[in-house]
Design an enzyme around this catalytic site. Structure first.
Site: not given
Length: 355
Positions: A320-322
Site C-alpha cells: 500500500g502507501e502508494g
C-alpha cells in the site's frame, strides 16, 4: 442515507475522441519500430494522450496523495498490526522514512499526506521541501462497521468533500493515489463484496500478514459487517456503512481529479476500492485511470476485473502507501517520451516494413 444521495458530486464527462485517438495511433504506428512492438507501453501512451486531450502529452508536477485513517473494525482483530501503527506510519511518512517517501523522492513526486481520521493527532512538520501534512480529520477513526454503520451520512459527505478540496489545491496534471490505515483491507473487501456481489471468502485475504486462523476471524467479522449493514446497497450507502474516512476522501479526490481531467495513477487494493466506488457514481472516471499494479492481496484481481482494468505491473506487492503507483510512474514518463522524442520513419529516413 438520503443526505448522501442529495450531495452534489463533480460531473465527469465522457472524453472519447475518435479523431484524437486516430492521431495518437498514427503517431505510434509510424515511429521507427515494428508495428506494436512496444507492446503495452503504446497503449499507455495512447491512454495518456486521451486523458490529457493532446497528441503530445506531458506530465507536469505529479502529486502523490496518501490518505490516512483509522477503523473501528481494527479492534476486532482484523489486522496483524495494532491501530497505533497508523499514526506511527504517518509520522514515518513525514520523517521521510517510509517506502513511499523513498520512492517519491527518487521519482520527483510531491508527497502530500492527509489525516482523514487518524485516531491520534500527528505532526505538524513544516520543513520546506519535505512531505506536506494536511489535516482533514472527520473524526478520530470510524465506528465499528460490524455493529452498525462506520460513518454517518454527514461524515461520509464531509470526507468526500475534503478529498475534492484537497485535489483542487494541488498543482499539476497527474495524481498518484496512496493510503494508510490499519484495517483498511477489510474495508476494501467489504466494498468489493457488496458492490460486486462476490462471496466474502473470495475477496478477503491476509492483509498485513494474518495467518489462517486470523483470516478466518477476519472473514467472520466482515460477514457481521455485511449482515448488520444489509440495506446499504448503493455505492454511497455502502461507502458510509462499510468504508473508512481515508477511502471516502480518496473517492472525492478521484472524482475531482477526473473532473479536472488529470491522470489518475491507482495503487493497490484499497485505492482501487475508492476508484470502484467513484466509477459506480461516475463511470467515465475509469477513462482517466492508469492502474499501477496487481497486488498480492486476495481480491485485488477480482476488483480489477470489475473495472476491466489491466495493471502495468505484477510484482506481488501488498504494502500500500502508494508504493506501487510510484514504482509504475517511470513507465508513464517513458510513454510520453516515446511519443515526444522517438523519430518517425519519415523523419529518420528509415524504410518502413514491407508486407
Amino acid at each position: 442515507m438520503q443526505a448522501i444521495a442529495e450531495f452534489a458530486l463533480p460531473a465527469v464527462a465522457d472524453i472519447s475522441d475518435a479523431a484524437l485517438t486516430a492521431r495518437l495511433q498514427h503517431l505510434l504506428d509510424n515511429k521507427t519500430k515494428p508495428l506494436g512492438s512496444l507492446g503495452r507501453l503504446e497503449a499507455l501512451a495512447l491512454r495518456l494522450g486521451q486523458v490529457l486531450g493532446t497528441d503530445a502529452p506531458a506530465l507536469v508536477q505529479p502529486q502523490m496523495l496518501v490518505c490516512a485513517g483509522d477503523h473501528g473494525l481494527a479492534a476486532k482483530g482484523v489486522s496483524a498490526f495494532p491501530s497505533d501503527v497508523t499514526w506511527q506510519m504517518v509520522e514515518n511518512f513525514l520523517a521521510g522514512g517510509a517506502a513511499v517517501s523513498v520512492l517519491a523522492r527518487q521519482h520527483g513526486l510531491q508527497l502530500t499526506v492527509v489525516d482523514c481520521g487518524v485516531a491520534r493527532n500527528v505532526g505538524p512538520h513544516e520543513a520546506p521541501g519535505t512531505t506536506r501534512l494536511l489535516v482533514r480529520k472527520v473524526a478520530p477513526g470510524t465506528a465499528d462497521a460490524s455493529v452498525g454503520p462506520a460513518m454517518t451520512a454527514a461524515q461520509c459527505r464531509q470526507a468526500i468533500a475534503n478529498g475534492m478540496d484537497v485535489v483542487r489545491s494541488l498543482p499539476g496534471n497527474a495524481v498518484l493515489l496512496g493510503e494508510m490505515g490499519i484495517g483498511n483491507t477489510s474495508v476494501a473487501s467489504l466494498l468489493l463484496a457488496r458492490l460486486a456481489g462476490l462471496p466474502l471468502a473470495d475477496v478477503t485475504g491476509a492483509g498485513t500478514g494474518l495467518d489462517a486462523a486470523g483470516i478466518a476471524r477476519k472473514r467472520a467479522v466482515l460477514q457481521q459487517a455485511l449482515d448488520v449493514n444489509a440495506e446499504a446497497t448503493s455505492p454511497l450507502e455502502a461507502l458510509a456503512a462499510l468504508g473508512g474516512f481515508e477511502v471516502a476522501t480518496l473517492v472525492g479526490a478521484v472524482l475531482q481529479a477526473a473532473a479536472e481531467r488529470r491522470v489518475i495513477v491507482v495503487d493497490g487494493f484499497i485505492t482501487s476500492a475508492a476508484v470502484l466506488v467513484a466509477s459506480r457514481l461516475q463511470p467515465a472516471v475509469l477513462q482517466r485511470c492508469v492502474f499501477a499494479h496487481r497486488s498480492g492481496e486476495r481480491g485485488h484481481a477480482l476488483m480489477l476485473a470489475q473495472m476491466q482494468a489491466e495493471p502495468l505491473l505484477d510484482l506481488g506487492l501488498r504494502l500500500g502507501e502508494g508504493s506501487g503507483a510510484a514504482l509504475a510512474w517511470p513507465l508513464l514518463q517513458s510513454a510520453c517520451a516515446v511519443l515526444a522524442e522517438m523519430a518517425s520513419f519519415a523523419s529518420a529516413g528509415v524504410a518502413t516494413q514491407t508486407a
